[in-house]
Design an enzyme around this catalytic site. Structure first.
Site, PDB file in Angstrom:
ATOM      1  CG  MET A   1       9.455  -3.755  -1.132  1.00 12.29           C
ATOM      2  SD  MET A   1       9.649  -5.543  -1.092  1.00 12.29           S
ATOM      3  CE  MET A   1      11.406  -5.678  -1.286  1.00 12.29           C
ATOM      4  CB  SER A   2       4.074  -3.352   1.918  1.00 15.75           C
ATOM      5  OG  SER A   2       4.431  -4.673   2.258  1.00 15.75           O
ATOM      6  CB  VAL A   3       3.970   0.938  -2.189  1.00 16.84           C
ATOM      7  CG1 VAL A   3       3.176   1.844  -3.116  1.00 16.84           C
ATOM      8  CG2 VAL A   3       4.826   1.797  -1.236  1.00 16.84           C
TER       9      VAL A   3
ATOM     10  CE  LYS B   1       0.959  -6.062   2.988  1.00 13.61           C
ATOM     11  NZ  LYS B   1       2.325  -6.207   2.437  1.00 13.61           N
TER      12      LYS B   1
ATOM     13  N   GLY C   1       5.648  -8.362  -0.407  1.00 17.28           N
ATOM     14  CA  GLY C   1       5.284  -7.613   0.770  1.00 17.28           C
ATOM     15  C   GLY C   1       6.326  -7.590   1.854  1.00 17.28           C
TER      16      GLY C   1
END
Length: 440
Positions: free
Chosen positions: A157-159, A161, A16
């Site tokens: 990465m934070s995709v 989430k 993240g």
């Protein structure tokens, strides 16, 4: 090298939030950035040769694999550096992505800040690894750079989430997850933590008051403890802290009130991933395979980074191909439908796209995102096209524009971690392409 100095240099693949050499904010002038061409994998020769020369070697143990420009190789080769858990695509053929190429490079727009440029310049200047534009389900633009190729997964990465938030919305629509329930209904182990008096909905929308900092410049920020616990940073001899995501989450303490303001913190996604495992009695990889990946017609397996006991990082550890990321975005654009069936319940998509409180979001101070909100771990623009996004540091994104019938997916390795390094160029560029596509 003293430990604080080593920490500031380290850039192991944290879920993240990648520990990067820079972080930008809307309040400071942008730094002078390195030349994208001169810092490419080809130009610098990372991991070339059998074996690569010692000065071109990227390994987890040296703690700098994610530092720019090494990340231009690492983001497309995560599985070679850390443990992972597979997300099976199923045994069927991948769903078609028909091609209808168009020259979008010349589309002009005004960047936030006033500079006029075109779409092609944006792609180059933002250190893009791969970008794909779908219009009405057809691939109108697709380009790859550096280490990324169509069949190779890239770190999202934070995709990640937004996938976790979508899975939560799916289970809620199926009646298997009570979003109004206390977190402790699913995870009693968190009763003495910051989440002891929080609800599942507050976790899903990140309105949690928790003492947790993602300030990369502070060697004492909790992000470092999170990364060590999750195995994304070398723990080192004599390390006595938490050794898994589960152990780390139990240490978090409350700071402020829940439900009053949006506060973007990766640990909330890790808590939600734990809730999903309990609610579904499945691992995150198994749940995602069953509910999404096998049903959208993915071409390739996806995979998650995992900690030492195989727990997937729900905050930022997902890796997918660009084309499969586009398939997911197109499924969302079509109200959850793919391959002639309802893959994601329409109620789940509707819950995501309606957004949340703009007032709560505004308290977080995102100067480049006025009028936005955050719902089910998606970023909702509330613009005239009702576009919404999945976003990850260093430039990862899914941009869904329902009015323009357009989806843009992008993987990148920008030297600046924060989205403020990309947004001034990417956000107006995406909107300009949407308007251009609507003109035909």
């Amino acid at each position: 090298m003293p430990v604080p100095s080593l920490l500031r240099r380290a850039a192991s693949l944290a879920a993240g939030t990648l520990f990067a050499m820079n972080i930008a904010s809307a309040q400071t002038p942008p730094p002078k950035l390195p030349d994208p061409a001169a810092t490419s994998v080809e130009a610098l020769g990372w991991m070339q040769g059998f074996p690569p020369p010692p000065d071109k070697l990227i390994v987890f143990e040296n703690g700098v694999g994610g530092v720019f420009p090494r990340n231009r190789w690492t983001f497309s080769h995560v599985r070679e550096t850390v443990p992972t858990s597979n997300v099976w695509r199923g045994s069927g053929a991948g769903s078609p992505l028909p091609a209808a190429p168009r020259d979008l490079d010349g589309i002009s727009f005004q960047a936030i800040g006033g500079e006029t440029m075109n779409f092609g310049q944006m792609v180059t200047r933002t250190y893009t690894d791969g970008i794909l534009v779908l219009h009405r389900g057809q691939v109108v633009y697709e380009k790859y750079f550096g280490a990324l190729t169509p069949e190779r997964p890239h770190l999202a990465m934070s995709v990640t989430k937004s996938f976790v938030g979508t899975l939560a919305a799916i289970l809620a629509a199926e009646g298997r997850l009570d979003t109004n329930a206390p977190v402790t209904k699913y995870i009693p182990e968190l009763k003495d933590s910051a989440y002891g008096d929080a609800t599942v909905r507050q976790v899903m929308d990140m309105t949690i008051g928790v003492k947790y900092s993602e300030n990369y410049a502070d060697p004492k920020a909790e992000i470092w403890d999170y990364a060590r616990a999750g195995g994304m940073l070398v723990q080192g001899p004599g390390y006595a802290g938490p050794k898994t995501f589960y152990d780390f989450l139990k240490t978090l303490q409350k700071e402020g009130a829940h439900g009053e303001a949006f506060a973007y913190k990766t640990v909330n996604a890790e808590v939600l991933a734990w809730i999903l495992r309990r609610a579904a009695n499945q691992s995150l990889a198994e749940l995602m395979s069953e509910k999404i990946w096998r049903r959208i017609g993915a071409e390739q397996d996806a995979y998650f980074m995992v900690d030492r006991i195989g727990t997937e990082s729900g905050g930022g550890g997902l890796n997918t191909t660009l084309r499969d990321l586009a398939r997911f975005g197109e499924t969302m654009r079509n109200g959850g439908r793919a391959n002639g069936q309802q893959v994601i319940p329409a109620a789940a998509v509707a819950d995501i796209t309606r957004g949340a409180s703009k007032a709560d979001f505004a308290k977080a101070g995102y100067a480049l995102l006025p009028g936005w909100s955050y719902r089910d771990m998606w970023w909702i623009t509330h613009n005239e096209h009702q576009a919404y996004m999945a976003r990850g540091i260093h430039g990862q994104s899914i941009y869904v524009d329902p009015k323009a019938e357009m989806v843009i997916v992008r993987y990148a390795a920008h030297p600046i971690a924060a989205n403020a390094g990309n947004d001034p160029l990417t956000l107006p560029a995406f909107h300009a392409v949407a308007k251009a596509l609507m003109g035909n």
